[in-house]
Design an enzyme around this catalytic site. Structure first.
Site, short mmCIF file in Angstrom:
data_model
loop_
_atom_site.label_atom_id
_atom_site.label_comp_id
_atom_site.label_asym_id
_atom_site.label_seq_id
_atom_site.Cartn_x
_atom_site.Cartn_y
_atom_site.Cartn_z
N GLN A 53 0.83 -1.21 0.00
CA GLN A 53 0.00 0.00 0.00
C GLN A 53 0.86 1.26 0.00
O GLN A 53 0.35 2.36 -0.16
CB GLN A 53 -0.94 0.00 1.22
CG GLN A 53 -2.07 -1.02 1.10
CD GLN A 53 -3.05 -1.01 2.27
OE1 GLN A 53 -3.22 -2.01 2.93
NE2 GLN A 53 -3.70 0.12 2.53
N ARG B 182 -9.65 -0.42 7.25
CA ARG B 182 -10.64 0.46 6.64
C ARG B 182 -11.03 1.61 7.57
O ARG B 182 -12.21 1.92 7.78
CB ARG B 182 -11.88 -0.30 6.22
CG ARG B 182 -12.61 0.50 5.16
CD ARG B 182 -13.54 -0.32 4.34
NE ARG B 182 -14.08 0.53 3.29
CZ ARG B 182 -14.46 0.12 2.11
NH1 ARG B 182 -14.34 -1.13 1.78
NH2 ARG B 182 -14.95 0.94 1.22
N CYS B 183 -10.03 2.22 8.17
CA CYS B 183 -10.28 3.42 8.97
C CYS B 183 -8.97 4.17 9.03
O CYS B 183 -7.93 3.63 8.72
CB CYS B 183 -10.74 3.07 10.37
SG CYS B 183 -9.46 2.37 11.40
N GLU C 51 -13.17 5.30 4.28
CA GLU C 51 -13.14 4.63 5.56
C GLU C 51 -14.27 5.07 6.48
O GLU C 51 -14.57 4.40 7.46
CB GLU C 51 -11.77 4.86 6.16
CG GLU C 51 -10.77 4.48 5.06
CD GLU C 51 -9.36 4.34 5.49
OE1 GLU C 51 -8.93 5.17 6.29
OE2 GLU C 51 -8.69 3.42 5.03
#
Lengths: 805, 277
Positions: A236, A383-384, A759
């Site tokens: 990522q 996902r935050c 997110e």
């Protein structure tokens, strides 16, 4: 086309710029199976690696016997810590300032830890040989409870047992990592002591895992002739990986090319560095051949980065009318065997100090203690943004708990405590400056959309029917108003391994008026190639369809810190707009020259510059692009390209109002989401269709986490949920329909006002589902119960409340 | 998730398949749809030198609907059970249960024979076949024999089938008009095994009750069936709760499973009774 017969609105629509629900350009290849993922990379003579992993959660490694494995035809090498030690690669630095074993060095600290790396001519031989490596273990006492770990004589990290100072300050115990404090402890405790009402509760956010569709993997190829290492991987943050590989391997950075090809979901799981990456590189250097390592699903769930695992003890103080006066939180954070949290360096608990949420809480205090246990390392932002979902879950539960204590409606309690629109920019008690927001407008819109009062009336009637024995189903109304903090971030306080968290974009306009843009980020499904082209299209007036977007190749893309924490749009999206504006500024000079007027006498008009007061005299961007390459313009260099490195002045603060209506069967613990309404305010909306997709995906992952997904260990430290049979990944069947909605409160400091959205749905979704479960049982006396709310835990609530007779 | 090596066999008839099993003894295993065996092989919890694929054997296929008896070939897929109109008319319970097994992709491959023969307590068909009082036909080196479904299961993955035998067909008596049937299953998600599942037939003064994944074998209870035949629902549930022996796992503790077992059974009885007569 570009003549005066089209209105400006028609010309703008043709660009498919910002605000257009342009179809995702990536999907042409993804929906045809033509994506190019790490496991699709096939190089000549490529070898395959596989790990021997520890079956024990805590054990001394007495010996490793490679002989039988090496005797197997096709086996090239078996690497252990001893082999990596001369290179200094048997340990690696973590993003959190700790270090982590690449291969077991004397002991193992979690089940599934990497012990040896087998390299063979094909994938099957590697797997067979891994079974033949004989490892002798001596079991040690296992610690899976962080509270117990802080009291235990058992020393997990013998390598740092004597160090009283860690990367983030003093260590209080040999299994303690750090204490991180924010806010005013004394003032908060004084308020708690004097408050009309104090609600206190332990809020546990269980350990889970991002579980991307594609697991982690890498292909390393060391070219001994050129001295150049090419590393393909599920990264990522490819640029940061290049720098880290250079620093730990000693290979000069210009001799390393890192490529993130298509990535099948990341959700934070692919931010950190894994033993497999290091081993594939070492094995390629040793053998001179490309080496591929791709983990399977069980390895992914057991050994790569987990998320959450925060025990949050909370106290919230209020007046008897419900005005919140103070918030206190002490978090015990289970980090596993190594501290490998992926957070900016100065934030060992991420942005947990956003835990005052959407509320105007004048005084607050937060302390986080990080603890070692015999579990896998990680602690990533699933996902935050960094620990924001933990913070949002904490405050949104504490609000509910306070509402119970006050005997108030939880929607009204929120409303009277929201930060008001005229308070922005708002300085929070725990140190953040919220950029913009209008919470009351969003909240009222949400309550109206679901007919909140009607739902409460229906719920009251349901309670009566239940008590009368007419139904065995309860109705829960889950509320959440969340505030995210994304877009890390300002270089002055955000870095990862010393690398400032700016991001970048480089745009080149071709002579015919098409373009290529390259960014320092990397899409894992977010649709960057679609949306970033839309930003450029609106900024410079070339159609999005004529703009190619590339990311992920460090030899070509400008340096950036990558994609996670919803930072791509806030940071790289800003860089994209800024680079585009540099191009537009040069285009203005070219246009003025071509139109034979002064620079200041032309004005921008969608896709062209026209002479002020004479719109019939204009040059389109297409014409300007050609002129940049075929005209000698006095005082201007030929060509039309620009690069921007953007250091954001602040984070962005997206927010949203979510409401869930859930039916619960008290006899079986089964649940059914009847309605889920998600209102998101992510500032300026670049592509509404992609936003909807992001919300659908994020809420579905939130549903998974809240309603069943967990990484559970038994007391021996065995992972109980290592397959998708037991690790809840919802199918289409379990996924409800979602109603999406929005308000628009642009970020005042972002060039296009965008805040990021990927997110938010997870941050808001988890407390919303959990609050729905709690709300169903509130009339019967439930105050707090821990996630995940799977069938038996919901049943246990009902059972504990005496609902089974 | 990489299986160990094996030899692959694909015989064209039952006799050849038995021959291969005889030749390799416990080194060989038959494979039907593979949905239980292949994951076990990938986990290296099942390793065998020889895999005998039954899908080319026509004798193992086909559904026959007789007036008294339905016969299912062992290689009939769950998908075929769902889509066969004659079967749905004769014994609707089979379709109802098959629809609750896994997901469509699995059901295209998964077979009824594999499901009943593997002896996995999580599988739905064994309990269903006990409820229906089915008979399993086995072929082996010494010829053919029949074993009642209610006698077939000994322990988890241990059945009355000998290593060199193949389960070839399943014969099921048609319950006949007036008998209501229902299959009730609680699971955590699509594709999951049952937390608890109940198969119930009731009507014409008879009843049969079996449950799934609540012991190391499916549980058919004579006492529960007799109680229900007498119209004593509470007695039926009590007898069944005596018979099951659930163990704690990720689906929940024993106390929860027993509670859910009773709920599933009562719901199945309700539905079956509403369909009876």
């Amino acid at each position: 086309m570009n003549d005066q017969t089209m209105t400006p609105e028609e010309r703008a629509a043709n660009l498919k710029g910002m605000g257009s629900s342009r179809k995702r350009v990536e999907d042409v290849r993804f929906t045809q199976g033509k994506g190019n993922y790490v496991d699709d990379i096939k190089l000549d003579g490529m070898l395959f690696g596989d790990f021997v992993r520890s079956p024990y959660a805590h054990a001394r490694v007495v010996s490793v016997n490679k002989e039988a494995a090496l005797a197997q035809p096709g086996v090239i090498a078996v690497l252990t810590a001893e082999d990596l030690a001369p290179l200094g690669l048997h340990w690696m630095p973590t993003l959190a300032g700790d270090k982590q074993m690449v291969l077991a060095d004397g002991k193992v600290l979690f089940q599934g830890q990497e012990v040896a790396f087998v390299v063979a001519e094909d994938r099957y031989i590697a797997a067979d040989a891994a079974e033949l490596v004989e490892v002798e273990y001596e079991e040690l006492p296992v610690l899976t409870d962080p509270f117990e770990a802080l009291k235990s004589d058992v020393v997990l990290r013998e390598d740092i047992a004597d160090q009283t100072e860690g990367a983030h300050g003093p260590r209080k115990h040999h299994n303690h990592i750090f204490t991180w404090e924010q806010g005013d402890k004394d003032a908060t405790e004084a308020i708690l002591a004097e408050a009309d009402v104090v609600a206190e509760e332990m809020v546990y956010y269980h350990r889970t895992h991002p579980c991307p569709l594609e697991t982690c993997g890498s292909v390393a190829s060391m070219d001994k002739v050129t001295g150049k290492l090419t590393l393909y991987g599920t990264f990522q943050a490819p640029h940061a990986i290049r720098t880290v590989v250079s620093l730990i391997s000693g290979i000069a950075e210009h001799n390393i090319r890192v490529i993130s090809p298509d990535i099948g979901g990341g959700f934070g799981n692919k931010v950190g560095a894994y033993a497999g990456y290091v081993c594939s590189v070492v094995a390629s250097i040793v053998t001179g051949k490309p080496v591929k390592w791709v983990e399977d699903r069980m390895e992914n769930l057991m050994s790569t980065a987990f998320a959450r695992d925060y025990w949050m003890q909370g106290k919230i103080a209020a007046t008897k009318d419900g005005k919140i006066t103070g918030l206190w939180c002490h978090t015990t954070a289970d980090h596993g065997g190594f501290d490998a949290c992926a957070d900016p360096t100065k934030f060992p608990a991420g942005f947990m100090n956003i835990c005052t949420g959407s509320y105007d809480i004048p005084t607050a205090y937060l302390a986080v203690d990080g603890v070692y246990t015999n579990k896998a390392p990680g602690g990533v932002a699933y996902r935050c943004s960094f620990r924001v979902t933990e913070a949002a879950y904490f405050i949104e539960r504490m609000i509910e708990v306070l509402a119970i204590k006050l005997n108030m409606d939880a929607a009204e309690l929120r409303r009277i405590n929201f930060i008001k629109a005229d308070q922005f920019p708002y300085q929070s008690a725990l140190g953040w400056e919220y950029d913009s927001g209008d919470y009351h407008t969003a909240w009222d819109k949400a309550l109206k959309a679901v007919d909140y009062d009607g739902l409460r009336a229906e719920q009251a009637q349901r309670v009566e029917e239940f008590k009368a024995g007419k139904t065995r189903k309860l109705l829960g109304i889950g509320l959440t108003h969340f505030t995210e903090i994304v877009g890390a971030g300002p270089v002055k306080n955000c870095d990862i391994l010393g690398l400032g968290m700016f991001d970048s974009c480089e745009i080149r306009i071709h002579p015919t008026g098409s373009a290529i843009a390259r960014l320092g980020t990397i899409s894992q499904g977010q649709g960057h190639a679609t949306t970033f082209a839309q930003i450029i299209a609106s900024e410079i007036g070339l159609p999005a369809d004529d703009i190619t977007l590339e990311e992920g190749d460090t030899d070509t893309a400008p340096y950036g810190l990558g994609t996670y924490g919803s930072r791509s749009t806030p940071v790289a999206g800003a860089a994209t707009a800024m680079a585009a504006r540099k191009i537009r500024a040069k285009a203005q000079m070219i246009a003025a020259y071509l139109l034979e007027v002064h620079d200041d006498d032309v004005e921008w008009d969608v896709d062209r510059f026209s002479v002020k007061g004479a719109p019939e005299r204009f040059k389109t961007m297409k014409e300007i692009a050609f002129a940049a390459y075929n005209q000698a313009i006095p005082g201007l260099e030929p060509g039309l390209e620009a690069v921007s490195y953007y250091d954001p002045p602040n984070m962005t603060y997206p927010f949203g109002a979510y409401i869930c209506v859930m039916e619960i069967d008290v006899d079986t613990g089964e649940w059914d989401v009847r309605k889920f309404y998600a209102l998101d305010d992510c500032g300026t909306r670049i592509n509404p269709m992609i936003i909807d997709g992001q919300v659908h995906g994020g809420v579905t992952e939130a549903l998974a986490i809240a309603m069943g997904q967990e990484i559970a260990y038994d007391e021996m430290g065995n992972v109980k949920t290592g397959t998708l049979m037991d690790f809840f990944l919802p199918t289409a069947w379990e996924t409800p329909n979602y109603i999406t909605d929005y308000t628009v409160t642009p970020s005042p400091h972002h060039p296009i006002g965008a805040k990021g959205v990927g997110e938010s749905p997870n941050v808001g979704g988890v407390p919303c589902f959990s609050n729905a479960v709690h709300d169903a049982f509130r009339p019967f006396g439930l105050v707090q119960s821990h996630m995940p709310h799977d069938h038996w835990r919901i049943w246990k609530i009902a059972n504990g409340l005496g609902m089974h007779g | 998730m990489i299986p160990a090596g094996f030899e692959y066999h694909r015989p064209g008839d039952i006799a050849s398949a038995i021959g291969i099993l005889q030749e390799h003894g416990d080194e060989a295993r038959v494979i039907a749809g593979g949905h239980s065996l292949i994951p076990m092989m990938k986990l290296r919890m099942a390793e065998m030198g020889h895999l005998v694929d039954l899908q080319a054997i026509d004798e193992l296929k086909g559904i026959q609907i007789g007036s008294d008896t339905v016969t299912l070939g062992a290689m009939v897929t769950q998908h075929e059970l769902i889509t066969h109109d004659g079967l749905a008319a004769a014994i609707p319970l089979i379709r109802e249960a098959a629809l609750q097994i896994a997901d469509p992709q699995v059901r295209y491959m998964g077979t009824v024979g594999g499901n009943v023969a593997n002896g996995d307590p999580g599988n739905d068909m064994p309990g269903l076949m006990q409820c229906l009082n089915a008979t399993f036909e086995l072929s082996g080196p010494d010829g053919n024999r029949s074993v009642a479904a209610r006698e077939f299961y000994e322990a988890a993955y241990f059945t009355a089938r000998e290593d060199e035998e193949i389960l070839t067909r399943i014969s099921i008596p048609v319950p006949g008009a007036g008998v209501g049937q229902a299959y009730e299953k609680q699971k955590r998600k699509i594709g999951d095994y049952a937390t608890a599942a109940a198969a119930v037939m009731v009507g014409n003064g008879t009843a049969s009750v079996a449950m799934t994944n609540l012991a190391d074998t499916p549980i058919w209870s004579e006492g529960a069936s007799a109680a229900l035949a007498d119209g004593d629902v509470n007695g039926c549930v009590a007898a069944m709760l005596d018979a099951i022996e659930p163990v704690a796992d990720n689906r929940g503790p024993v106390e929860f499973k027993k509670h859910v077992a009773a709920v599933m059974l009562r719901r199945a009885i309700d539905r079956a009774q509403s369909r009876a007569g």
